[in-house]
Design a protein around this motif. Structure first.
Motif, PDB file in Angstrom:
ATOM      1  N   ILE A  43      54.897  56.356  37.330  1.00  0.00           N
ATOM      2  CA  ILE A  43      55.994  55.954  38.061  1.00  0.00           C
ATOM      3  C   ILE A  43      55.723  54.389  38.256  1.00  0.00           C
ATOM      4  CG2 ILE A  43      56.554  56.319  40.499  1.00  0.00           C
ATOM      5  CD1 ILE A  43      57.037  58.701  38.826  1.00  0.00           C
ATOM      6  N   CYS A  44      56.582  53.568  38.276  1.00  0.00           N
ATOM      7  CA  CYS A  44      56.817  52.302  38.244  1.00  0.00           C
ATOM      8  C   CYS A  44      57.353  51.945  39.441  1.00  0.00           C
ATOM      9  CB  CYS A  44      57.170  51.602  36.951  1.00  0.00           C
ATOM     10  SG  CYS A  44      57.166  49.878  36.788  1.00  0.00           S
ATOM     11  N   SER A  45      56.551  51.415  40.319  1.00  0.00           N
ATOM     12  CA  SER A  45      57.101  50.874  41.741  1.00  0.00           C
ATOM     13  C   SER A  45      56.957  51.918  42.721  1.00  0.00           C
ATOM     14  CB  SER A  45      58.627  50.349  41.871  1.00  0.00           C
ATOM     15  OG  SER A  45      58.832  49.973  42.942  1.00  0.00           O
ATOM     16  N   ASP A 102      47.874  57.836  28.382  1.00  0.00           N
ATOM     17  CA  ASP A 102      48.309  59.311  28.617  1.00  0.00           C
ATOM     18  C   ASP A 102      49.716  59.424  29.282  1.00  0.00           C
ATOM     19  OD1 ASP A 102      45.802  60.062  27.449  1.00  0.00           O
ATOM     20  OD2 ASP A 102      44.753  59.500  29.475  1.00  0.00           O
ATOM     21  N   ILE A 103      50.485  58.344  29.308  1.00  0.00           N
ATOM     22  CA  ILE A 103      51.901  58.700  29.920  1.00  0.00           C
ATOM     23  C   ILE A 103      52.926  58.845  28.740  1.00  0.00           C
ATOM     24  CG2 ILE A 103      53.639  57.342  31.037  1.00  0.00           C
ATOM     25  CD1 ILE A 103      51.369  55.900  32.575  1.00  0.00           C
ATOM     26  N   ASP A 104      53.703  59.869  28.981  1.00  0.00           N
ATOM     27  CA  ASP A 104      54.813  60.148  27.807  1.00  0.00           C
ATOM     28  C   ASP A 104      56.002  59.374  28.250  1.00  0.00           C
ATOM     29  OD1 ASP A 104      53.381  61.985  26.447  1.00  0.00           O
ATOM     30  OD2 ASP A 104      53.736  63.521  28.078  1.00  0.00           O
ATOM     31  N   VAL A 105      56.087  59.209  29.416  1.00  0.00           N
ATOM     32  CA  VAL A 105      57.486  58.370  29.951  1.00  0.00           C
ATOM     33  C   VAL A 105      57.258  57.864  31.414  1.00  0.00           C
ATOM     34  CG1 VAL A 105      58.517  60.603  30.698  1.00  0.00           C
ATOM     35  CG2 VAL A 105      60.092  58.818  30.303  1.00  0.00           C
ATOM     36  N   VAL A 106      58.087  56.788  31.471  1.00  0.00           N
ATOM     37  CA  VAL A 106      57.771  55.874  33.021  1.00  0.00           C
ATOM     38  C   VAL A 106      59.145  55.909  33.622  1.00  0.00           C
ATOM     39  CG1 VAL A 106      57.350  53.764  33.857  1.00  0.00           C
ATOM     40  CG2 VAL A 106      55.833  54.616  31.991  1.00  0.00           C
ATOM     41  N   TYR A 107      59.111  56.204  34.796  1.00  0.00           N
ATOM     42  CA  TYR A 107      60.203  56.061  35.717  1.00  0.00           C
ATOM     43  C   TYR A 107      60.095  54.696  36.517  1.00  0.00           C
ATOM     44  CZ  TYR A 107      63.190  56.866  39.930  1.00  0.00           C
ATOM     45  OH  TYR A 107      64.090  56.416  40.888  1.00  0.00           O
ATOM     46  N   VAL A 108      61.245  53.851  36.302  1.00  0.00           N
ATOM     47  CA  VAL A 108      61.360  52.772  36.797  1.00  0.00           C
ATOM     48  C   VAL A 108      61.979  52.865  38.364  1.00  0.00           C
ATOM     49  CG1 VAL A 108      61.949  50.163  36.580  1.00  0.00           C
ATOM     50  CG2 VAL A 108      60.961  51.552  34.650  1.00  0.00           C
TER      51      VAL A 108
END
Length: 370
Positions: A43-45, A102-108
């Motif tokens: 999770i970004c932010s 270890d992160i597959d996808v980031v939510y911005v």
């Protein structure tokens, strides 16, 4: 291919491919099962929308979706967020998140003036990305982000969550089956009094009604007309003293004399509904059209409720973000780099039309001059 959840013992060898484990017999070499790993989210932010997205993920099976890290500009904010949501890693910079293997996808979930720089950081680090709407401040930035995702061979999707609600899926099905005949007119409205929020007023924060809430009306029209570019766009609006738009009214003409009109406002409460009118009937989306839980098809109403949250939400029906999250997972499992429901072409169309609307209304951001 079977799922092996619940199986107590594996026989033979296993090989991890992307987010799947392929189980192979040690004797024959035959594949006898595939175990699908959970999609691991960063999770970004650590703001309000990121809170709601994380709560929405908890309505999905934990064996399918896990949040493993959160990053904020201040490590204290990330730590508070992590403690609230039971996340094991908290970072005080987005660069640390980008480096996490270890992160597959980031939510911005940052505000949109920062989308370009954050997404470029992540895609250049070979991270898949789900980025909040609008994808960027203008079409030039969107093109740069899409090119980076393609160059780095990663998934990128604009988080237009509305398109993935069950009600929206039903709308597309009804239109494909010709339930209302040939669509001739689409109307949509979204207005809420939010001028007390700095991010709605200040130009440097990406303020203005069009990019913040008008995008929901526009994406709805573009969805109904299957991503077709309008032949004509006429926009008029009222701007605030800060130079951003408060209220905008847009009329669009499409091929075959099909029309659309929408109104968005950050100053007043509007009906916040939408309607699709065809030669054989209509589909009405009652308030609130950006997170729809009901449809009225030729006078008959159907309900499409979203799950209850496990923690308080900041925005209406936010557990509905679960549907876009699951779309991301399914795309990653298939090795896709974009979603057919909210494609790169769809995002570029939105940005190009938004650019034209802002040009006619007279809203210019610093990003437009770079």
């Amino acid at each position: 291919m079977q799922s092996l959840k619940g199986h107590g013992r594996w026989i033979g060898s296993s090989l991890k491919i992307r987010d799947k484990v392929v189980l192979r017999s040690s004797r024959s070499g035959d594949i006898y099962g595939i175990w699908t790993m959970a999609t691991r989210w960063g999770i970004c932010s650590a703001g309000k929308i990121s809170n709601d997205f994380t709560v929405a993920l908890k309505t999905l099976p934990p064996e399918d979706h896990q949040v493993v890290a959160v990053a904020a500009r201040k490590v204290e904010d990330a730590q508070t967020f992590a403690k609230k949501h039971g996340i094991s890693r908290a970072y005080g910079s987005y660069e640390e998140l980008a480096r996490d293997p270890d992160i597959d996808v980031v939510y911005v979930g940052a505000i949109h003036p920062y989308h370009r720089s954050i997404c470029l950081l992540l895609t250049n680090a070979k991270k898949n990305v789900l980025c909040e709407k609008p994808l960027a401040m203008n079409s030039k930035e969107v093109k740069e982000m899409l090119e980076s995702a393609k160059r780095n061979d990663v998934f990128l999707m604009e988080a237009v969550w509305t398109r993935f609600f069950p009600a929206s899926v039903e709308i597309r099905r009804l239109l494909a089956q010709g339930e209302v005949g040939e669509v001739k007119m689409v109307r949509s409205e979204f207005g809420v009094p939010v001028k007390h929020l700095p991010r709605s007023m200040q130009k440097e924060l990406g303020g203005g009604a069009m990019l913040d809430i008008g995008i929901y009306c526009l994406q709805f029209i573009c969805m109904v007309y299957n991503g077709e570019k309008p032949e004509c766009i006429q926009a008029t609006g009222v701007c605030m003293e800060t130079g951003v738009d408060e209220t905008v009214v847009v009329t669009m003409k499409f091929s075959k004399n099909r029309m659309a009109v929408f109104t968005c406002s950050s100053g007043v409460e509007l009906p916040n509904d939408a309607i699709i009118v065809g030669t054989k009937g209509s589909i009405r989306i009652p308030a609130n059209m950006w997170c729809p839980t009901a449809l009225v098809v030729n006078g008959k109403e159907s309900q499409y409720p979203v799950p209850d949250p496990s923690l308080p939400l900041n925005f209406l029906n936010s557990t509905g973000m679960r549907y876009e999250a699951e779309e991301v997972r399914q795309c990653l499992l298939k090795g896709l780099k974009e979603s057919a429901v909210m494609s790169h072409e769809d995002s570029l169309l939105l940005a190009e039309v938004e650019d034209e609307i802002r040009k006619q209304v007279g809203v210019v951001y610093s990003q437009d001059c770079q």
